[in-house]
Design a protein around this motif. Structure first.
Motif, PDB file in Angstrom:
ATOM      1  N   HIS A  29       4.207   0.623  -4.865  1.00 44.72           N
ATOM      2  CA  HIS A  29       3.562  -0.389  -4.032  1.00 44.72           C
ATOM      3  C   HIS A  29       4.292  -1.725  -4.096  1.00 44.72           C
ATOM      4  O   HIS A  29       4.922  -2.073  -5.101  1.00 44.72           O
ATOM      5  N   TYR A  32       2.212  -7.085  -1.947  1.00 47.08           N
ATOM      6  CA  TYR A  32       1.217  -7.175  -0.880  1.00 47.08           C
ATOM      7  C   TYR A  32       0.194  -6.050  -0.987  1.00 47.08           C
ATOM      8  O   TYR A  32      -1.018  -6.267  -0.858  1.00 47.08           O
ATOM      9  N   GLU A  33       0.670  -4.850  -1.189  1.00 44.91           N
ATOM     10  CA  GLU A  33      -0.233  -3.699  -1.284  1.00 44.91           C
ATOM     11  C   GLU A  33      -1.109  -3.799  -2.529  1.00 44.91           C
ATOM     12  O   GLU A  33      -2.292  -3.437  -2.504  1.00 44.91           O
ATOM     13  N   TRP A  34      -0.535  -4.273  -3.613  1.00 50.13           N
ATOM     14  CA  TRP A  34      -1.281  -4.470  -4.855  1.00 50.13           C
ATOM     15  C   TRP A  34      -2.422  -5.460  -4.627  1.00 50.13           C
ATOM     16  O   TRP A  34      -3.552  -5.247  -5.070  1.00 50.13           O
ATOM     17  N   ALA A  36      -3.799  -6.278  -1.657  1.00 49.16           N
ATOM     18  CA  ALA A  36      -4.755  -5.738  -0.685  1.00 49.16           C
ATOM     19  C   ALA A  36      -5.733  -4.760  -1.329  1.00 49.16           C
ATOM     20  O   ALA A  36      -6.888  -4.651  -0.891  1.00 49.16           O
ATOM     21  N   ARG A  37      -5.306  -4.070  -2.369  1.00 46.52           N
ATOM     22  CA  ARG A  37      -6.173  -3.111  -3.053  1.00 46.52           C
ATOM     23  C   ARG A  37      -7.350  -3.779  -3.761  1.00 46.52           C
ATOM     24  O   ARG A  37      -8.321  -3.107  -4.129  1.00 46.52           O
ATOM     25  N   ALA A  38      -7.274  -5.091  -3.957  1.00 47.01           N
ATOM     26  CA  ALA A  38      -8.359  -5.810  -4.618  1.00 47.01           C
ATOM     27  C   ALA A  38      -9.537  -6.053  -3.682  1.00 47.01           C
ATOM     28  O   ALA A  38     -10.606  -6.475  -4.115  1.00 47.01           O
ATOM     29  N   SER A  40     -12.459  -4.830  -1.256  1.00 47.32           N
ATOM     30  CA  SER A  40     -13.316  -3.663  -1.051  1.00 47.32           C
ATOM     31  C   SER A  40     -13.270  -3.182   0.395  1.00 47.32           C
ATOM     32  O   SER A  40     -13.134  -3.979   1.329  1.00 47.32           O
ATOM     33  N   SER A  41     -13.393  -1.891   0.559  1.00 43.81           N
ATOM     34  CA  SER A  41     -13.414  -1.317   1.911  1.00 43.81           C
ATOM     35  C   SER A  41     -14.635  -1.769   2.702  1.00 43.81           C
ATOM     36  O   SER A  41     -14.670  -1.666   3.927  1.00 43.81           O
ATOM     37  N   ARG A  59      -1.838  -5.118   6.124  1.00 42.35           N
ATOM     38  CA  ARG A  59      -2.313  -4.193   5.097  1.00 42.35           C
ATOM     39  C   ARG A  59      -3.814  -4.311   4.875  1.00 42.35           C
ATOM     40  O   ARG A  59      -4.409  -3.472   4.216  1.00 42.35           O
ATOM     41  N   LEU A  60      -4.400  -5.367   5.419  1.00 34.15           N
ATOM     42  CA  LEU A  60      -5.845  -5.545   5.314  1.00 34.15           C
ATOM     43  C   LEU A  60      -6.586  -5.005   6.532  1.00 34.15           C
ATOM     44  O   LEU A  60      -7.807  -4.864   6.507  1.00 34.15           O
ATOM     45  N   ARG A 241      -1.959 -10.843 -10.533  1.00 31.84           N
ATOM     46  CA  ARG A 241      -3.057 -10.708  -9.568  1.00 31.84           C
ATOM     47  C   ARG A 241      -4.350 -11.200 -10.205  1.00 31.84           C
ATOM     48  O   ARG A 241      -4.783 -10.682 -11.248  1.00 31.84           O
TER      49      ARG A 241
END
Length: 246
Positions: A29, A32-34, A36-38, A40-41, A59-60, A241
């Motif tokens: 990753h 940016y991807e790291w 974005a994973r923070a 919640s969906s 990515r969001l 992060r």
């Protein structure tokens, strides 16, 4: 390429840092991807704050989700614009009502803010109760011995530590608490930019915080290009992060 043609970081060149982050990896990753994973969906209203030329916004994106991109400069917004809503605004005086966002994210904005407390005060204001703030900043660690060796060599040419722009280390918990945010996570990850040729070296040096003069930057490019002629060079760019909840 001559030293005057390097894509330098600055208000007129927001894409320089983005080019580095897009090609920096920690495992599978990018930073940016790291970051974005923070998020919640379940978050449907997201503010991408002090975006620069951020590759984060895409990515969001998700069905049913609104991502609003904000920066102080038109140049950055033009670079970041991919069809999402964009707003030019001072990050200390955001043109949004209180409590309207499920999440606020910033890629490097926290470390680049002139006054981090003012920056965080506005973040807290526009977040709803239970909303999440997630930020990415450069870090000094983690590094292994090989990382330290190449960073030291590169720093010798630049005369500054080879890092992305922004404040590297600061106490987050107290600052977050002062604006009503509770720190949930403060992680540091090992990330690398791989230099395979001179063009890669130019991209990297153009996005790092600037050396005292461009002749030093050119020497750093020559050093990396020479090393890469034999084997690819993995330049460490540790990232931090920070995640907090309101």
């Amino acid at each position: 390429m001559t030293v005057t043609e390097v894509d330098w970081f600055g208000p007129g060149r927001p894409q320089a840092v983005d080019k580095v982050l897009q090609r920096t990896f920690g495992g599978d990753h990018t930073p940016y991807e790291w970051l974005a994973r923070a998020v919640s969906s379940s978050a449907t209203k997201i503010l991408d704050l002090s975006c620069g030329a951020s590759g984060l916004g895409g990515r969001l994106a998700a069905p049913g989700r609104t991502v609003i991109t904000v920066d102080e400069t038109k140049t950055c917004l033009r670079a970041a614009d991919d069809g999402r809503p964009v707003v030019q605004a001072d990050n200390r005086h955001l043109p949004f009502a209180a409590g309207v966002f499920d999440a606020v994210v910033t890629s490097l904005g926290l470390g680049l803010a002139d006054d981090r407390l003012e920056f965080l005060t506005e973040v807290s204001r526009v977040l709803r109760p239970g909303g999440v703030f997630a930020a990415l900043t450069p870090s000094l660690r983690p590094m292994n011995m090989d990382d330290l060796r190449i960073a030291s060599q590169l720093g010798g040419y630049l005369r500054v530590s080879p890092q992305l722009p922004g404040t590297v280390e600061f106490r987050a918990k107290t600052m977050l608490g002062a604006v009503g945010l509770t720190k949930m996570e403060d992680l540091r990850g090992r990330h690398y930019f791989e230099v395979r040729n001179r063009a890669d070296a130019e991209v990297l040096i153009g996005g790092l915080r600037q050396a005292g003069d461009r002749a030093r930057a050119q020497s750093a490019i020559d050093f990396l290009a020479g090393r890469a002629a034999t084997n690819p060079v993995r330049v460490p760019l540790p990232m931090r992060r920070i995640v907090a909840i309101k």
